[in-house]
Design an enzyme around this catalytic site. Structure first.
Site, mmCIF file in Angstrom:
data_model
loop_
_atom_site.group_PDB
_atom_site.id
_atom_site.type_symbol
_atom_site.label_atom_id
_atom_site.label_comp_id
_atom_site.label_asym_id
_atom_site.label_seq_id
_atom_site.Cartn_x
_atom_site.Cartn_y
_atom_site.Cartn_z
ATOM 1 N N GLU A 1 0.943 -1.371 -0.028
ATOM 2 C CA GLU A 1 -0.059 -0.060 -0.219
ATOM 3 C C GLU A 1 0.887 1.209 0.091
ATOM 4 O O GLU A 1 1.805 1.452 0.726
ATOM 5 C CB GLU A 1 -0.826 0.097 1.192
ATOM 6 C CG GLU A 1 -1.777 -1.505 0.994
ATOM 7 C CD GLU A 1 -2.591 -1.452 2.636
ATOM 8 O OE1 GLU A 1 -3.565 -0.351 2.879
ATOM 9 O OE2 GLU A 1 -2.147 -1.989 3.417
ATOM 10 N N ARG B 1 5.969 -12.968 9.416
ATOM 11 C CA ARG B 1 6.470 -11.770 9.156
ATOM 12 C C ARG B 1 7.887 -11.688 9.922
ATOM 13 O O ARG B 1 8.186 -12.495 10.859
ATOM 14 C CB ARG B 1 5.385 -10.679 9.684
ATOM 15 C CG ARG B 1 5.353 -10.550 11.167
ATOM 16 C CD ARG B 1 4.163 -9.329 11.410
ATOM 17 N NE ARG B 1 5.011 -8.157 10.976
ATOM 18 C CZ ARG B 1 4.237 -6.753 10.939
ATOM 19 N NH1 ARG B 1 3.055 -6.917 10.783
ATOM 20 N NH2 ARG B 1 5.096 -5.976 10.695
ATOM 21 N N LYS C 1 3.797 1.130 10.338
ATOM 22 C CA LYS C 1 3.886 2.560 9.503
ATOM 23 C C LYS C 1 3.196 3.641 10.268
ATOM 24 O O LYS C 1 3.695 4.810 10.080
ATOM 25 C CB LYS C 1 3.128 2.239 8.120
ATOM 26 C CG LYS C 1 3.641 1.425 7.215
ATOM 27 C CD LYS C 1 2.850 1.367 5.847
ATOM 28 C CE LYS C 1 3.508 0.385 4.909
ATOM 29 N NZ LYS C 1 2.716 0.359 3.618
#
Length: 560
Positions: A35, A261, A271
């Site tokens: 994104e 992850r 983020k």
């Protein structure tokens, strides 16, 4: 990386099985779908290496696609930075850069398909009411009073949403699945919401935007992705992924697979938190060398090879874990130790005057660019009557364990002569500002022939010519947080309370050998006896600036 050398993991085993069974017509197509709402961080590097590495190994394709469904948080600067980071890591995407926004017309048609099948409806309850009736892990959801609207009414309302007749938050399009599902993602999730914001790709064409969970699987299907590789937090989203693929007439049937992850201690990779660090000025932008962003690591001096080697060493599994920062630092240290040219830089200069050196005389010494790699050649180092050594390399008195220069004793100037400290000069405050010494002209490349009971040399120290060296700035970067888990905070605290006040120390007035002074940005060196450093983008011919990448050895204790 060839397939033969690729380490096996459960994802490769799945692909091998699919290929042996003739699935997907023998194709392997992956994608990296960030994104564009921030800069990529070290966690993304694992996904990049996996998706592009899989495609490379199997002779397949990997798409770079921006899942750009939120115009409020997305910017062109993030798109540009992400492309730079992927290319910097050494990967090439197949075909053009793709945008989910390029599929908005098709996604809108898919939404109409769901409405026509009675599988989607427009809900005009308030966002708060929708959230309340959705329930939670212990409370079942409740059907919306608008759940049984007719196809005709839902089509009309959805058209009104698209035409801008509703305010933001006044209406949403929801999937009609199961409000009693134990998986909250299946409790009639929102598919479209109203955002009256211009989009960086589509301008003012749309005032309704698809949700990420709606966009992602259908974009995969449009692109013919065969293996959609996601991190474990998307595992609970997979049933919705599959539901959409099954209930919309799509050109392909991608499958989603989840892997663990990359969680790194002594940092944050959210983020939202990274953006807070930038917006509040705790760091100097997204590419601050203390940030875990790929841009920050690059500016600090990390190499693409080091990051790729680090990600490969971690492997691919479904077990979440926290990786010690020292392993990442070790990866870059190993890479730079092999490839970084050597140079001298004196961080805390103290003048040393060689009194028996002829006035105005300059001698060019030769030193290897890399002691273990002859192919890198040699470098020339000017030696003059006055040189700078590091202040920590001199003491007036010291015991035998101190292996540097002591008043009345001798050391070797690395790649040069043996010198003896004879006396010191002090300023008005009594601080030593100069060391007077003598040198033995017969000791270039060899030890003194007749020690006359003087004992062995104490050691070898680095130096820079006072006349030919170049003043520079050195930025000593360290870990941004002083605790292993900065996100773990007590009530009333913030992760910002764990910032390391010593994460950056700026040293001015340092001296670097002239051969390193004109290097371009991102040139990496090992400053002998000091650590690994990289030329910063702020550097100029008049004022070189070097960032410390990592020390010569680990300085932080490893987590148990």
């Amino acid at each position: 990386m060839s397939e033969a050398k690729a380490p096996s993991n459960f994802i490769r085993q799945i692909i091998d099985r699919d290929l042996s069974e003739g699935k997907n017509d023998g194709r392997v197509v992956t994608r990296f779908p960030p994104e564009p709402n921030g800069y990529l961080h070290i966690g993304h590097a694992k996904s990049i290496c996996l998706n592009f590495g899989i495609a490379e190994s199997y002779g397949g394709a990997c798409h770079l696609r921006f899942d750009d469904t939120n115009p409020e948080k997305e910017e062109d600067q993030y798109i540009r930075s992400i492309q730079r980071d992927v290319e910097w890591l050494g990967f090439e995407w197949t075909g053009p850069v793709r945008f989910a926004s390029g599929y908005f017309d098709q996604l809108h048609d898919y939404a109409l398909q769901l409405i026509d099948k009675g599988l989607a409806y427009v809900d005009t309850q308030s966002p708060e009411k929708i959230a309340e009736m959705r329930g939670n892990f212990t409370t079942p959801g409740q059907d919306s009073p608008h759940r049984d609207r007719s196809v005709e009414e839902n089509r009309a309302l959805f058209a009104a949403m698209r035409a801008g007749e509703f305010d933001e938050g006044a209406a949403v399009l929801r999937a009609r699945i199961d409000m009693l599902s134990p998986n909250l993602n299946l409790r009639d999730p929102i598919l479209y919401r109203i955002r009256k914001k211009a989009h960086h790709q589509t301008g003012d064409k749309w005032v309704i935007y698809p949700m990420y969970d709606f966009t992602h699987p259908l974009s995969d299907a449009i692109e013919g992705i065969t293996h959609s590789l996601c991190t474990l937090e998307f595992e609970d989203h997979r049933p919705l992924y599959d539901w959409l693929i099954e209930n919309v007439e799509v050109p392909a049937q991608p499958r989603q697979y989840e892997f663990s992850r990359l969680n790194l201690n002594f940092t944050v990779t959210s983020k939202r938190r990274l953006k807070l660090l930038v917006d509040e000025g705790h760091v100097d932008g997204w590419d601050d060398p203390r940030m875990p962003t790929l841009s920050g690591l690059r500016r600090r001096g990390y190499t693409p090879a080091a990051i790729r080697n680090f990600c490969e060493a971690l492997g691919v599994s479904r077990a979440d874990s926290v990786i010690d920062m020292s392993l990442l630092e070790e990866a870059v240290r190993d890479d730079l130790n092999q490839h970084a040219p050597r140079a001298f830089c004196v961080l805390n200069p103290l003048k040393l005057v060689i009194e028996n050196w002829p006035e105005g005389h300059e001698e060019t010494l030769v030193a290897p660019v890399h002691p273990q790699n002859e192919a890198m050649g040699n470098r020339e180092m000017p030696l003059t009557r006055e040189v700078y050594i590091d202040r920590e390399d001199f003491r007036e008195e010291a015991n035998k364990k101190y292996k540097r220069l002591v008043l009345g004793d001798r050391v070797r100037l690395r790649y040069g002569y043996v010198v003896r400290a004879e006396s010191v000069v002090r300023d008005d405050a009594g601080e030593i500002v100069e060391i007077r010494c003598s040198y033995d002209p017969d000791t270039l490349g060899k030890n003194p022939e007749n020690d006359e009971g003087q004992g062995k040399l104490r050691g070898v120290i680095h130096w820079v010519s006072a006349d030919r060296g170049v003043p520079c700035e050195v930025r000593l970067y360290d870990r941004l947080f002083q605790v292993a888990n900065p996100s773990k905070v007590a009530e009333g605290e913030s992760f910002l309370d764990h910032l390391n006040p010593e994460s950056l120390r700026v040293l001015s007035g340092c001296m670097v050998e002239p051969g390193a002074a004109g290097a371009v940005a991102e040139t990496r060196f090992q400053f002998e006896r000091e650590g690994y450093f990289s030329v910063d983008r702020d550097s100029s011919a008049d004022k070189p600036v070097f960032n410390r990448t990592v020390g010569l050895r680990e300085s932080w204790p490893r987590e148990a």
